[in-house]
Design a protein around this motif. Structure first.
Motif, PDB file in Angstrom:
ATOM      1  N   ILE A 130       0.650  -1.162  -0.090  1.00 14.84           N
ATOM      2  CA  ILE A 130       0.072   0.109   0.201  1.00 14.84           C
ATOM      3  C   ILE A 130       0.931   1.451  -0.083  1.00 14.84           C
ATOM      4  O   ILE A 130       0.529   2.133  -0.797  1.00 14.84           O
ATOM      5  N   GLU A 131       1.921   1.231   0.918  1.00 18.90           N
ATOM      6  CA  GLU A 131       2.909   2.387   0.994  1.00 18.90           C
ATOM      7  C   GLU A 131       3.551   2.522  -0.374  1.00 18.90           C
ATOM      8  O   GLU A 131       3.654   3.798  -0.854  1.00 18.90           O
ATOM      9  N   LYS A 132       3.717   1.855  -1.203  1.00 19.47           N
ATOM     10  CA  LYS A 132       4.367   1.922  -2.331  1.00 19.47           C
ATOM     11  C   LYS A 132       3.695   2.306  -3.644  1.00 19.47           C
ATOM     12  O   LYS A 132       3.989   2.943  -4.594  1.00 19.47           O
ATOM     13  N   ASN A 133       2.338   1.812  -3.602  1.00 18.18           N
ATOM     14  CA  ASN A 133       1.384   2.194  -4.777  1.00 18.18           C
ATOM     15  C   ASN A 133       0.080   3.164  -4.191  1.00 18.18           C
ATOM     16  O   ASN A 133      -0.862   2.976  -4.996  1.00 18.18           O
ATOM     17  N   SER A 171      -8.582  -0.589   8.277  1.00 21.64           N
ATOM     18  CA  SER A 171      -8.695  -1.121   6.980  1.00 21.64           C
ATOM     19  C   SER A 171      -7.773  -0.578   6.184  1.00 21.64           C
ATOM     20  O   SER A 171      -7.189   0.128   6.412  1.00 21.64           O
ATOM     21  N   MET A 172      -7.474  -1.526   5.243  1.00 21.11           N
ATOM     22  CA  MET A 172      -6.539  -1.397   4.056  1.00 21.11           C
ATOM     23  C   MET A 172      -6.614   0.032   3.370  1.00 21.11           C
ATOM     24  O   MET A 172      -5.921   0.797   3.267  1.00 21.11           O
ATOM     25  N   MET A 173      -8.042   0.336   3.083  1.00 17.99           N
ATOM     26  CA  MET A 173      -8.324   1.489   2.281  1.00 17.99           C
ATOM     27  C   MET A 173      -8.138   2.889   3.312  1.00 17.99           C
ATOM     28  O   MET A 173      -7.716   3.916   2.629  1.00 17.99           O
ATOM     29  N   ASP A 174      -8.407   2.822   4.466  1.00 19.91           N
ATOM     30  CA  ASP A 174      -8.100   3.704   5.421  1.00 19.91           C
ATOM     31  C   ASP A 174      -6.732   4.042   5.719  1.00 19.91           C
ATOM     32  O   ASP A 174      -6.524   5.155   5.606  1.00 19.91           O
ATOM     33  N   TYR A 175      -5.940   3.035   5.383  1.00 21.50           N
ATOM     34  CA  TYR A 175      -4.539   3.146   5.462  1.00 21.50           C
ATOM     35  C   TYR A 175      -4.105   3.845   4.245  1.00 21.50           C
ATOM     36  O   TYR A 175      -3.181   4.692   4.353  1.00 21.50           O
ATOM     37  N   SER A 195      -0.935  12.300   3.525  1.00 18.34           N
ATOM     38  CA  SER A 195       0.356  12.615   3.854  1.00 18.34           C
ATOM     39  C   SER A 195       0.941  13.013   2.672  1.00 18.34           C
ATOM     40  O   SER A 195       1.789  14.192   3.025  1.00 18.34           O
ATOM     41  N   VAL A 196       0.909  12.348   1.602  1.00 15.70           N
ATOM     42  CA  VAL A 196       1.451  12.862   0.201  1.00 15.70           C
ATOM     43  C   VAL A 196       0.860  14.485  -0.128  1.00 15.70           C
ATOM     44  O   VAL A 196       1.594  15.350  -0.609  1.00 15.70           O
ATOM     45  N   ALA A 197      -0.510  14.229  -0.199  1.00 12.86           N
ATOM     46  CA  ALA A 197      -1.114  15.695  -0.264  1.00 12.86           C
ATOM     47  C   ALA A 197      -0.542  16.932   0.624  1.00 12.86           C
ATOM     48  O   ALA A 197      -0.357  17.896  -0.122  1.00 12.86           O
ATOM     49  N   ARG A 198      -0.457  16.666   1.838  1.00 14.98           N
ATOM     50  CA  ARG A 198      -0.264  17.716   2.752  1.00 14.98           C
ATOM     51  C   ARG A 198       1.321  18.039   2.467  1.00 14.98           C
ATOM     52  O   ARG A 198       1.380  19.489   2.444  1.00 14.98           O
ATOM     53  N   GLU A 199       2.043  17.071   2.150  1.00 12.09           N
ATOM     54  CA  GLU A 199       3.494  17.663   1.787  1.00 12.09           C
ATOM     55  C   GLU A 199       3.542  18.553   0.706  1.00 12.09           C
ATOM     56  O   GLU A 199       4.194  19.556   0.574  1.00 12.09           O
ATOM     57  N   TYR A 200       2.757  18.200  -0.509  1.00 12.21           N
ATOM     58  CA  TYR A 200       2.780  18.960  -1.731  1.00 12.21           C
ATOM     59  C   TYR A 200       2.050  20.640  -1.317  1.00 12.21           C
ATOM     60  O   TYR A 200       2.361  21.469  -1.966  1.00 12.21           O
ATOM     61  N   ILE A 201       0.995  20.426  -0.495  1.00  8.57           N
ATOM     62  CA  ILE A 201       0.299  21.837  -0.083  1.00  8.57           C
ATOM     63  C   ILE A 201       1.323  22.672   0.625  1.00  8.57           C
ATOM     64  O   ILE A 201       1.377  23.858   0.211  1.00  8.57           O
ATOM     65  N   LEU A 202       2.217  21.989   1.319  1.00 10.24           N
ATOM     66  CA  LEU A 202       3.086  22.733   2.415  1.00 10.24           C
ATOM     67  C   LEU A 202       4.131  23.338   1.635  1.00 10.24           C
ATOM     68  O   LEU A 202       4.973  24.198   1.700  1.00 10.24           O
ATOM     69  N   TYR A 203       4.598  22.400   0.706  1.00  7.23           N
ATOM     70  CA  TYR A 203       6.166  22.541   0.102  1.00  7.23           C
ATOM     71  C   TYR A 203       6.093  22.735  -1.366  1.00  7.23           C
ATOM     72  O   TYR A 203       7.305  22.666  -1.986  1.00  7.23           O
ATOM     73  N   SER A 204       5.016  22.924  -1.912  1.00 12.33           N
ATOM     74  CA  SER A 204       5.004  23.227  -3.309  1.00 12.33           C
ATOM     75  C   SER A 204       3.838  24.449  -3.773  1.00 12.33           C
ATOM     76  O   SER A 204       3.121  24.695  -2.996  1.00 12.33           O
TER      77      SER A 204
END
Length: 266
Positions: A173-176, A208-212, A219-228
């Motif tokens: 999940i983390e990879k994809n 659940s898997m989908m919640d994770y 987490s990815v979106a938050r990084e983009y919002i803050l630093y791009s």
């Protein structure tokens, strides 16, 4: 015989080359343990007839409904099913059973030491048909303890395997996470059914898997919002969300504000 003893009632081998059916739906009055040696059958477990294969150990206690069905093989061939059975009773076994929390069925493969002891009991019982001896009762107790050890070892082994599989799904999940991801795809990556995969993941990580998956995407979106300076619609796409409105709803649910408000607040 004193009621506190472990008492062996019956022990033996059983082999069926024809259809066979046993029914104790009203509940047993003793302990019945059965190890499938050859062929297959079906036994009453969790309110349904469940397949039993070689290496499967069945464990039933007083009050348990018991049903066993041996059916003809495919193409009308004769049925072949072989097993060892063991029937016992006694207060000592009652106490052992209560502390054990045993499953109705567990595959122990062919535990050589346990089978050797079981065969020894069968041989001793045949020497003394109809006689309840101190030796047989002691052997019966030894078999109970051996069964407990085999079940716990297999349970521990299975739990270790299940935890490893759950971590593999977590890593997948983390990879994809930012790609189109479905439960079917995650389950297929570890060779499990969707229901089994979902159960293992929830048991290991409490979500659940989908919640994770959404957690990783957020987490990815938050990084983009803050630093791009990327547009929020593009960020939603890069983070793996299908649509921007869905991204906004999920983001607000997690952070208590819209993606735009979050960017401005930082």
């Amino acid at each position: 015989m004193h009621s506190s003893e472990a008492s062996l009632l019956y022990a033996g081998y059983s082999r069926h080359s024809e259809s066979y059916y046993a029914n104790f739906k009203k509940g047993l009055s003793f302990y019945l343990f059965r190890l499938q040696l050859e062929g297959s059958c079906k036994a009453w477990i969790d309110n349904r007839l469940t397949p039993v294969v070689p290496g499967d150990l069945l464990l039933y206690g007083p009050g348990d409904a018991y049903e066993l069905l041996i059916e003809p093989n495919a193409e009308g061939k004769r049925s072949v099913s072989a097993d060892m059975y063991f029937v016992c009773a006694g207060k000592k076994i009652d106490e052992w059973w209560e502390r054990g929390s045993f499953p109705k069925k567990v595959n122990i493969s062919f535990d050589e030491s346990l089978i050797h002891l079981w065969r020894h009991i069968v041989a001793e019982k045949r020497k003394r048909p109809g006689i309840r001896s101190e030796l047989l009762n002691s052997l019966a107790w030894a078999l109970c303890l051996s069964i407990e050890q085999a079940v716990h070892e297999r349970t521990k082994e299975n739990e270790g395997k299940e935890t490893f599989i759950a971590f593999r799904m977590k890593q997948y999940i983390e990879k994809n996470a930012t790609e189109p991801l479905t439960l079917e795809r995650i389950a297929r990556s570890v060779g499990l059914s969707v229901s089994r995969a979902c159960h293992l993941f929830k048991a290991a990580f409490g979500q659940s898997m989908m919640d994770y998956c959404i957690e990783i995407r957020m987490s990815v979106a938050r990084e983009y919002i803050l630093y791009s300076s990327l547009a929020l619609e593009r960020i939603a796409e890069l983070a793996g969300f299908r649509t921007y409105p869905y991204f906004c709803r999920a983001f607000r649910l997690r952070y208590g504000m819209s993606p735009k408000q979050y960017r401005l607040s930082k």
